[in-house]
Structures are given as C-alpha cells and as structure tokens.
Design an enzyme around this catalytic site. Structure first.
Site, short mmCIF file in Angstrom:
data_model
loop_
_atom_site.label_atom_id
_atom_site.label_comp_id
_atom_site.label_asym_id
_atom_site.label_seq_id
_atom_site.Cartn_x
_atom_site.Cartn_y
_atom_site.Cartn_z
N HIS A 14 0.86 -1.18 0.00
CA HIS A 14 0.00 0.00 0.00
C HIS A 14 0.90 1.23 0.00
O HIS A 14 2.09 1.17 0.31
CB HIS A 14 -0.94 0.02 1.21
N HIS A 118 12.37 3.69 7.46
CA HIS A 118 11.63 4.71 8.21
C HIS A 118 12.59 5.55 9.06
O HIS A 118 12.52 6.79 9.06
CB HIS A 118 10.60 4.04 9.13
N GLN A 139 3.54 -2.63 10.99
CA GLN A 139 4.70 -3.48 11.17
C GLN A 139 5.63 -3.36 9.98
O GLN A 139 5.24 -2.91 8.90
CB GLN A 139 4.30 -4.95 11.33
N ARG A 450 -15.41 16.00 12.03
CA ARG A 450 -14.01 15.94 11.57
C ARG A 450 -13.36 17.32 11.69
O ARG A 450 -13.90 18.33 11.22
CB ARG A 450 -13.95 15.46 10.12
N ARG A 499 -4.12 21.87 14.70
CA ARG A 499 -2.99 21.22 14.03
C ARG A 499 -2.45 22.20 12.99
O ARG A 499 -2.79 22.16 11.81
CB ARG A 499 -3.46 19.91 13.38
N ASN A 529 -7.42 25.26 6.04
CA ASN A 529 -6.78 24.52 4.95
C ASN A 529 -7.12 23.04 5.09
O ASN A 529 -6.92 22.44 6.15
CB ASN A 529 -5.26 24.71 5.02
N THR A 530 -7.65 22.46 4.03
CA THR A 530 -7.89 21.02 3.99
C THR A 530 -7.48 20.51 2.62
O THR A 530 -7.32 21.28 1.67
CB THR A 530 -9.36 20.68 4.28
#
Length: 577
Positions: A14, A118, A139, A450, A499, A529-530
């Site tokens: 993904h 990562h 994982q 949201r 945020r 802002n989105t």
C-alpha cells in the site's frame, strides 16, 4: 550518486511511491495513488510515480545507480513461505518492467529493512547530527516498534517490539470496532477529542511499564504464513477481546450500493460518534504507551532530540504531547511518516552509506508534478470551462474567501503525504465556526465532527498558538491562545487545540501572500486549509483532477495556477450532502 527510492509491490503493498535522490538531494517524489486515483494504491507498483521522478530528473533507468526498495522483500517472502525470484533481474523486471522502463542495463537493486528505511527518513532528513529515533507503524518485516539512535551518519537499533504487539494494529482494531474502518486512524484521532477516556488497559490487555508497554491478548511470537504480515490475525485477537470487555457492542458495518453516490459505500449500524469515549480511551492509551517508550529511549540513548517516523507518526495529537514533554528539547516528525516515506528513507539510506551528504528537509515536501501556465490554459480551453486571468491570483482568491467563499488552491508542485500544505488545498476563512460544517458536510461529504487545520503566516503564530517554533508540516497539535480561539473557531478542536501549519515567505511565497491578502481583508493572516479532494479519493494531482473535483463539489472558486474559475451564479455543483 543517483538513487531511485521506491515503495510498493504488485499485489502486496500500500502507499506505493517513488523518489529520486541525486548527490544527496531530493529531486522528485510522488505517490502512485495520485496518478491512478486509487486511494493508498493498494497492491500497485509505483510505475507512474517512478516515471514522473525519472522525467523530472531528465533521466532513464540507464542513468540510475541504485533502485532502493523500502522493504527487505526477499527476507519477508521467504520467512513466510512465499516464492521469491531467482535473482535481482527477475525482481526488478517484475517491479519496473522494461516495456515501461526501457534500459540497456539494470541498475543495482537493493532492499532496505522497512524500519531502517523509516528511521533513515527521519534521521538523515531532519538536519540533526544526532538524535533518538522512534519508529511506530503497523509493522515492518518482523517488528512493529523500533527504538534507535542516529549519530555520526549511521543508525543503531536499540530494541524493538514484535508485530503482534503493534500499537498501529491496536489503534486500527479500535477504529474497526467503532465502525470507522481499520484504515481510518486519522478519523479516530479527531473523534477522540470529543470523548472521555475510560480504562486505558482495555480490561488488562495493555499494561504500561517504565520501558513502554506489554500486550496480553496477542501472542508476542505471532507469525503468519502464506501472507506478508500479521495485520489480520492481530486485529482479530483485539476485536475478540474488545467485544468481551467494552460496554458497547462493535459497530458492525456492511458495504451497500449508494444510488446517490453511484458507488458502494460503508454503512454502519450506529453513528460512529457514539463511540467517542472508546476512541478517546484508545488515544489516551496510545499516548501513555508512547510517552513511556520515549522516556525510556531518551534515558537509554542520553539524547534530548527525538526523531519520529512510521504511520503512527501521523497522529498529530500524540506528537503534540511529545513535543511538550520536558525531556524532549527538539522534535522532528518526518512529514511523510507513512509507507510513502520509506521510498525516501531507502534512497537516503543508500546514498548516505555511499558517502553522499544528505540535504535536509527545508519546510516543504512539494516534490511532485507541476504544470506550466500554458499547459493549464490548454486544459481549461479543452474543457470549455470559463475562466479569467487576474493580475494577482492571490488577491483575487482572497476576495473570494473574504466574501465567505471556499476555493480550491492548485499551485506549483504537488506535495507528498496526506497533508495538503498549500499546493493542492481547499481554503476558506476559519471564521465563523459554521464554516467547518459547510466544508465537512456539504463540500467534502464527511462527518461533521471531523476537524480542520489552519495555515497561518509564521509571523502571527505566536499570537494564535503561543509559539514561534516553525511547524511547517501540519503534523503536530498545539494549544491555541485566547486570540486564536476568537479568530479561527472553525479550526479549533473541542479540546482547545489545533494542528497548525506555519507558512514562511521564503519557503512558499505565493501561499504566504494569499494568507497575507486574507489578513488584509479580515484582520488575521490565517486560513482554514484542507486537502483538495472529495470523499474516499486521493488529493488531486493534475489540472484535470482539480477541474473534475471542482465541478463535482460545491466550492465557490478554483485558483488553477494563475487562472481563476468561479462557480456561475445559479448553477451550483451537485450537492452530495
């Protein structure tokens, strides 16, 4: 050195992505979903993304020294009894076929351990010489949490947790239980702010220690054979346990065809908002486990700088708590924290090991495709869309916003990651509070609870959020000041945090100027802002994507490069609310 970093594998991945790193500098990065319009690009190789990166650099695979993949796939497949290729040539052909990527020779193919990739993305791109590194995700090959240290240009792993004890899978299981879906961590983070935490141990399943945590309901040695991860098995263990200990039954869901939307949609027995206390409990449990990990990591490493990557790193509420820990003097959360970021991490890991000096991030992840004004004009003309070319697109768009409108803002190179940062955004004035409901329910067709985020000029950040620390990536929550709550109620969460994205004139002059023009009209240089996308679809990438989304959603205007498209009076877009 020229390195093409990739994530994604046909049928087994993904968030496919690719990036090009030349002599330690990121030249291009793109995610496959932006091209195929298949959100998260499940099971897709990064074909379009890789082609974009090569084209941006004016290169072909013949010019690439190394293709670096952000998973150690040969080990992963063999450990789980799955077939792998006899040699790297076969693997490379499967990933990047010659029919699409003509070449006279194969570059070297390297597979980088997932958590190392990562960690590398956080360490090498942070600009810090040293720091404690925490990787948290679903994982990697055989671990779910890694504690490491970066210093002297290298990474050293201190300890790790197995896949069955994944905090990412725990959080996903609670998401599923609440009816949000297991891949809806961002939704549950927002829902959590409305609830009250209960038993953080979830009936004794989670235990918190000075070193971190333990999990009592999933065997630590859990290992799946015939699949590439332990996600399904781990979530099943959790769901069975949650059903025994939680007061509310699971919020069952089915997929039904929605004639209004013209596609299958997820339908739940109950409103997920009813599970807000469970969401708050999972969020608080995650924060308690991770803060214990961080304290332990900083004690063990002797560091005060904390570097974070992995999909759990998108949890901005958690990151805000970490930033305010007294032990953490300096925090860097790699903004492409999910698996799209391991394309970047694998590339810079290989480049650093070959002796290249890695250029750190400088406040922007806009490394994707871009279109010239002439190319955009041709798209507009071909579509038959009416448009104007104002002398100042920032001022003209600010006029729309100041009048209460919502606009699409499509400028420059596309960003990577799930956060729109002023290149592929929807923007509005964050006052009154009802603007949140309009954008959520009428425009984006999503839950009214949201939350949204503000983009503000960095010059006003101290007045609105009480800090001058640059926060350019919208990946950390902060408390808001009294003044901030008054002027931007549409982006203040129920827990009195937000945020934020602080915008620098040096990094993004056009977006900074748009926000300033809004400030001249409304008194404060801040916008809601989105991301510029509809429900269940990726952020727009191309001018055609932007036009299609604008015509479908009831926005008021679209700033497409230097051109302004306005919704004709009396001809609203179809309202899916």
């Amino acid at each position: 050195m020229r390195v093409l970093g990739v994530n994604g594998w046909p049928g087994a991945s993904h968030d496919g992505a690719a990036c090009l790193v030349v002599d330690g500098e990121v030249i291009a990065l793109a995610e496959e979903e932006r091209f195929t319009r298949n959100k998260h690009a499940y099971g897709e190789a990064p074909l379009n993304a890789a082609a974009h990166c090569l084209a941006e650099g004016g290169l072909t695979l013949d010019d690439i020294d190394v293709v670096a993949h952000g998973w150690e796939l040969p080990k992963l497949f063999r450990d789980r009894g799955l077939d792998w290729f006899a040699d790297d040539a076969g693997a490379l052909e499967h990933l990047l076929p010659k029919a699409l990527f003509p070449r006279t020779r194969d570059p070297r193919l390297t597979f980088v351990d997932h958590h190392v990739a990562h960690a590398a993305s956080a360490y090498y791109l942070s600009g810090r010489d040293r720091g404690a590194v925490l990787v948290l995700d679903g994982q990697g090959e055989d671990v779910s949490t890694t504690l490491a240290v970066g210093s002297d240009g290298d990474l050293k792993t201190l300890r790790s947790y197995p896949p069955g004890w994944s905090l990412g899978y725990f959080y996903a299981a609670v998401c599923e239980y609440a009816g949000l879906g297991s891949d809806a961590a961002g939704k549950m983070m927002g829902l959590a702010s409305y609830g009250t935490p209960q038993d953080l141990t979830f009936g004794g399943a989670l235990r918190f220690t000075d070193e971190g945590f333990t999990v009592g309901v999933v065997p630590p040695g859990l290992r799946s054979h015939g699949s590439t991860d332990e996600e399904t098995a781990t979530i099943r263990y959790w769901l069975e346990h949650l059903e025994k200990v939680l007061p509310d039954a699971p919020n069952r869901s089915v997929r039904r065809f929605d004639p209004r939307a013209g596609r299958y949609a997820r339908v739940t027995d109950r409103d997920p908002f009813e599970y807000r206390d469970i969401a708050a409990t999972a969020q608080a449990a995650l924060e308690r486990a991770v803060t214990a990990l961080v304290r332990s990591l900083l004690r063990e490493s002797g560091e005060t700088t904390l570097l974070i990557a992995g999909g759990v790193g998108f949890n901005a509420t958690l990151n805000g708590k970490l930033m305010r820990m007294p032990e953490v003097r300096d925090l860097f959360v790699q903004p492409l924290a999910g698996d799209q970021g391991v394309s970047l991490g694998a590339a810079v890991r290989v480049a650093a090991q070959e002796g290249d000096r890695i250029w750190p991030m400088r406040g922007s992840v806009a490394w994707g495709p871009q279109w010239s004004p002439d190319e955009i004009r041709r798209v507009l003309d071909a579509s038959g869309t009416a448009y104007t070319e104002p002398a100042d697109i920032a001022a003209a768009t600010a006029d729309v916003l100041a009048a209460g409108g919502v606009a699409g803002w499509f400028q420059g190179r596309a960003e990577g990651g799930p956060r729109a940062l002023g290149h592929r955004s929807m923007v509005a004035v964050p006052n009154p509070e009802g603007t949140r409901d309009r954008v959520n329910v009428r425009i984006k067709d999503r839950e009214a609870w949201r939350p949204f985020a503000p983009s503000m000029q960095e010059e006003v950040a101290e007045a609105l959020i009480g800090t001058t620390t640059p926060l350019p990536y919208m990946i950390v929550t902060t408390p808001v000041t009294e003044a901030g709550a008054a002027v931007m109620p549409a982006v203040v969460h129920s827990d009195r945090t937000t945020r934020p994205q602080t915008v620098s004139a040096d990094v993004d002059p056009l977006y900074h100027r748009l926000i300033g023009e809004v400030g001249e009209r409304n008194g404060t240089s801040v916008v809601l802002n989105t991301s510029f996308n509809g429900r269940d679809e990726p952020v727009v990438c191309s001018p055609r994507d932007a036009l299609a989304t604008f015509h479908r959603l009831p926005m008021d205007a679209l700033a497409l490069g230097p051109f302004l498209v306005r919704r004709p009076e009396g001809t609203p877009a179809e309202d899916h609310a």
